[in-house]
Design a protein around this motif. Structure first.
Motif, short mmCIF file in Angstrom:
data_model
loop_
_atom_site.label_atom_id
_atom_site.label_comp_id
_atom_site.label_asym_id
_atom_site.label_seq_id
_atom_site.Cartn_x
_atom_site.Cartn_y
_atom_site.Cartn_z
N THR A 1 0.84 -1.19 0.00
CA THR A 1 0.00 0.00 0.00
C THR A 1 0.87 1.24 0.00
O THR A 1 1.85 1.32 0.77
N ALA A 2 0.56 2.18 -0.86
CA ALA A 2 1.35 3.41 -0.96
C ALA A 2 1.23 4.25 0.30
O ALA A 2 2.06 5.13 0.55
N ASP A 3 0.21 4.00 1.12
CA ASP A 3 0.06 4.74 2.37
C ASP A 3 1.22 4.48 3.32
O ASP A 3 1.47 5.27 4.23
N ASP A 4 1.91 3.37 3.12
CA ASP A 4 3.05 3.04 3.98
C ASP A 4 4.35 3.68 3.52
O ASP A 4 5.36 3.62 4.23
N TRP A 5 4.34 4.29 2.35
CA TRP A 5 5.56 4.92 1.86
C TRP A 5 5.78 6.25 2.57
O TRP A 5 4.84 6.86 3.09
N PRO A 6 7.02 6.76 2.60
CA PRO A 6 7.32 8.02 3.31
C PRO A 6 6.37 9.15 2.92
O PRO A 6 6.10 9.37 1.74
N ALA A 7 5.87 9.86 3.94
CA ALA A 7 4.88 10.92 3.69
C ALA A 7 5.36 12.28 4.16
O ALA A 7 4.60 13.25 4.15
N ARG A 8 6.59 12.38 4.60
CA ARG A 8 7.10 13.65 5.10
C ARG A 8 8.23 14.17 4.21
O ARG A 8 8.88 13.43 3.48
N GLY A 9 8.47 15.49 4.33
CA GLY A 9 9.57 16.09 3.58
C GLY A 9 9.24 16.25 2.11
O GLY A 9 8.11 16.06 1.67
N MET A 10 10.26 16.59 1.34
CA MET A 10 10.09 16.84 -0.09
C MET A 10 10.99 15.91 -0.90
O MET A 10 11.51 16.27 -1.94
N SER A 11 11.20 14.71 -0.37
CA SER A 11 12.08 13.76 -1.05
C SER A 11 11.45 13.30 -2.37
O SER A 11 10.25 13.46 -2.60
N GLN A 12 12.27 12.70 -3.23
CA GLN A 12 11.77 12.20 -4.50
C GLN A 12 10.75 11.08 -4.28
O GLN A 12 9.78 10.96 -5.02
N LEU A 13 10.97 10.28 -3.23
CA LEU A 13 10.04 9.21 -2.92
C LEU A 13 8.69 9.77 -2.49
O LEU A 13 7.63 9.23 -2.85
N ARG A 14 8.69 10.87 -1.76
CA ARG A 14 7.43 11.52 -1.37
C ARG A 14 6.71 12.02 -2.63
O ARG A 14 5.48 11.87 -2.77
N LYS A 15 7.44 12.61 -3.55
CA LYS A 15 6.87 13.10 -4.80
C LYS A 15 6.28 11.93 -5.59
O LYS A 15 5.18 12.03 -6.15
N PHE A 16 7.01 10.82 -5.63
CA PHE A 16 6.55 9.63 -6.33
C PHE A 16 5.25 9.14 -5.71
O PHE A 16 4.29 8.80 -6.44
N ARG A 17 5.20 9.10 -4.39
CA ARG A 17 4.00 8.63 -3.69
C ARG A 17 2.80 9.51 -4.03
O ARG A 17 1.71 9.01 -4.34
N ASP A 18 2.97 10.81 -3.97
CA ASP A 18 1.87 11.74 -4.22
C ASP A 18 1.37 11.62 -5.67
O ASP A 18 0.17 11.67 -5.93
N GLN A 19 2.30 11.46 -6.60
CA GLN A 19 1.91 11.34 -8.00
C GLN A 19 1.20 10.01 -8.27
O GLN A 19 0.28 9.94 -9.10
N ALA A 20 1.60 8.97 -7.55
CA ALA A 20 0.92 7.68 -7.68
C ALA A 20 -0.53 7.83 -7.21
O ALA A 20 -1.46 7.33 -7.87
N PHE A 21 -0.74 8.51 -6.10
CA PHE A 21 -2.09 8.77 -5.60
C PHE A 21 -2.91 9.54 -6.65
O PHE A 21 -4.07 9.22 -6.92
#
Length: 234
Positions: free
Chosen positions: A86-106
Motif C-alpha cells: 500500500t502506498a500509504d506506507d511509503w514516506p509521507a514527510r519532507g520533499m524527497s523524490q520518494l514523497r513526490k513519487f507517492r503523491d503522483q501515484a495517488f
C-alpha cells in the motif's frame, strides 16, 4: 480453482497476441476489484512492459526514472514472491523524490495492490502487479490464487520462447546448447565469460555460436544477436 483464475488460464492458453493477454489480465484483476495491471520483464537495462496505467502516469514514471526508487520494484527484486503493498506506507514527510513519487501515484489512482515477482531465464526478472485506487481492498481470496498464477507466468514465459523457436525454418532450428550460448551473447557475454557461467569450454561455446551464425547466415555474433532479437527469439 476459482472462476477468475480458470478464465485467465483458458484465455492465455488461447492467446495469439498481447492484446488477448492484456484483456485476460484486466478481467482477472477486475474480478478482485483491481482495475490496473502491469507486467514487467527486465533483463539488465532492458525493460519490456505492458500495462493499463494512465498514459500520463506511464510518461511521468519513465521520464523520472522512478523504477530506481519504486518501493514495489525494490521489494519484488528482493523477495521474488507474491506480496501485498500500500502506498500509504511509503514516506509521507519532507520533499524527497520518494514523497513526490507517492503523491503522483495517488494522483493517478494507484494506492494499493499485489505484486508477484520471480526470476526469469538468463538473469532476467519478471513482475506482475494488480493495483487499485481504493485504500481498503480485501486481498484474501486473491492471495489464494497467487501461487497458481505465479506458476502460470513461468509456464507462459517458456511456451512463448518455444513458440518463437518453432516459427523458424527447420534448417534454422537451434540446438539447446546453441540457444544457451546465444542467450548469453545477447546479454553481452563473451565466449570465455559464457564458459564460466555454463561450465562449457570456451572453444566449445564459440563452436556453438559459429553453428548458430551459419544457420542464420550471420557474419558475426553481433549480427546473430540482432537477427535473433528481430525474429523474437530473445
Amino acid at each position: 480453482m476459482n472462476d477468475a483464475l480458470r478464465n485467465l488460464i483458458d484465455t492465455i492458453e488461447a492467446s495469439q497476441d498481447e492484446v488477448a493477454i492484456k484483456t485476460a489480465l484486466r478481467n482477472y484483476g477486475n474480478a478482485f476489484g483491481l482495475e490496473r495491471y502491469a507486467y514487467v520483464d527486465a533483463s539488465g537495462t532492458e525493460i519490456r512492459t505492458f500495462n493499463n496505467y494512465p498514459k500520463e502516469w506511464q510518461e511521468t514514471y519513465l521520464a523520472n526514472h522512478y523504477s530506481r526508487i519504486d518501493p514495489v520494484v525494490t521489494e519484488a527484486r528482493r523477495r521474488r514472491e507474491a506480496f501485498v503493498w500500500t502506498a500509504d506506507d511509503w514516506p509521507a514527510r519532507g520533499m524527497s523524490q520518494l514523497r513526490k513519487f507517492r503523491d503522483q501515484a495517488f494522483d493517478h489512482g494507484i494506492r494499493r495492490g499485489v505484486t508477484i515477482g520471480l526470476n526469469g531465464s538468463f538473469g532476467s526478472h519478471m513482475m506482475l502487479t494488480f493495483a487499485t485506487s481504493e485504500a481498503r481492498t480485501d486481498f484474501h481470496e486473491l492471495q489464494q490464487t497467487l501461487p497458481a498464477l505465479q506458476a502460470l507466468m513461468v509456464i507462459h514465459y517458456q511456451l512463448r520462447f518455444i513458440a518463437a523457436k518453432m516459427r523458424l525454418a527447420p534448417k534454422q532450428t537451434l540446438s539447446p546448447r546453441e540457444v544457451m550460448c546465444l542467450m548469453w551473447a545477447t546479454k553481452g557475454k563473451t565466449a570465455p565469460e559464457t564458459a564460466v557461467l555454463t561450465g562449457i569450454n570456451a572453444r566449445t561455446v564459440q563452436h556453438y555460436l559459429d553453428k548458430a551464425r551459419e544457420k542464420f547466415d550471420a557474419q558475426s555474433v553481433p549480427q546473430l544477436v540482432a537477427i535473433a532479437k528481430d525474429r523474437g527469439l530473445v
